[in-house]
Design a protein around this motif. Structure first.
Motif: not given
Length: 234
Positions: A137-144, A123-129
């Protein structure tokens, strides 16, 4: 009366068709063999720059292909090679395979974008990933911040603080590390159906086991690669 009913039927049919064909964005860049399959169609068509992306469209990239898609709200999605992305609705994207970079503009809770993968709903509101739906199978989150929700049973979440403790113990007592790890793993995991991933962290999935780790130079390099693709748009 009959004419009124016919007029109402035509009006309702027009609304239904318009809703089914609602645009969600457009293609800003297409490199290599990129295809689109519309909802209800069995045929795949070649994607070209400027193509309107509609609700229900399935975008696929072949080997060595990339696509940059701009959503109506200004968000940008970059599909890596050998990826698929289905636009189920304006607020739901389904990523079955491959790797996709998401740069999502700020949204309110009602219109928050969700990305469904084989291993979780994000679930995203505003971000960079970046979401990797390959075997890694991964998620990398830069912002938010993004919310991670299980589509099956509870996750076994191993946060980076636990990993840091393991690493510290390893440096102090190398010989006993494996025994310590086995003992700690029995109670180290947080069982949860959903959790938030904070900026500067990555998570990897092995079934329902989730490992959270801090940012690395390799993560920086991967984001730079996608951002160069965005920068090549003219």
């Amino acid at each position: 009366m009959k004419k009124v009913l016919i007029s109402l039927f035509i009006a309702l049919l027009s609304v239904t068709v318009a809703s089914a064909n609602a645009a969600v964005g457009s293609v800003e860049l297409s490199k290599g063999n990129v295809k689109v399959k519309s909802e209800g169609s069995f045929k795949k068509s070649k994607v070209t720059k400027g193509l309107e992306i509609k609700k229900g469209d399935l975008i696929t990239t072949s080997k060595d292909a990339n696509a940059v898609i701009k959503l109506l709200d200004g968000s940008t999605l970059v599909l890596d090679a050998s990826s698929t992305l289905h636009f189920a609705s304006a607020n739901m994207a389904e990523q079955e395979t491959g790797k996709v970079y998401y740069k999502i503009t700020s949204r309110d809770a009602k219109n928050a974008l969700k990305v469904k993968t084989p291993f979780a709903i994000i679930g995203i509101k505003g971000t960079t990933f970046i979401v990797d739906s390959t075997e890694k199978a991964s998620v990398k989150l830069k912002e938010g911040v993004v919310g991670i929700q299980s589509i099956k049973e509870e996750f076994e979440l191993y946060r980076k603080a636990v990993q840091a403790e393991y690493n510290k113990y390893l440096s102090e007592q190398e010989a006993a590390y494996q025994k310590y790890l086995n003992e700690q793993n029995k109670g180290a995991a947080l069982l949860t159906k959903e959790f938030d991933l904070q900026a500067g962290n990555t998570i990897s999935f092995e079934g329902q086991k989730v490992n959270e780790k801090a940012w690395t130079k390799e993560d920086d390099a991967e984001f730079e690669r996608f951002e160069k693709l965005m920068g090549s748009i003219k």
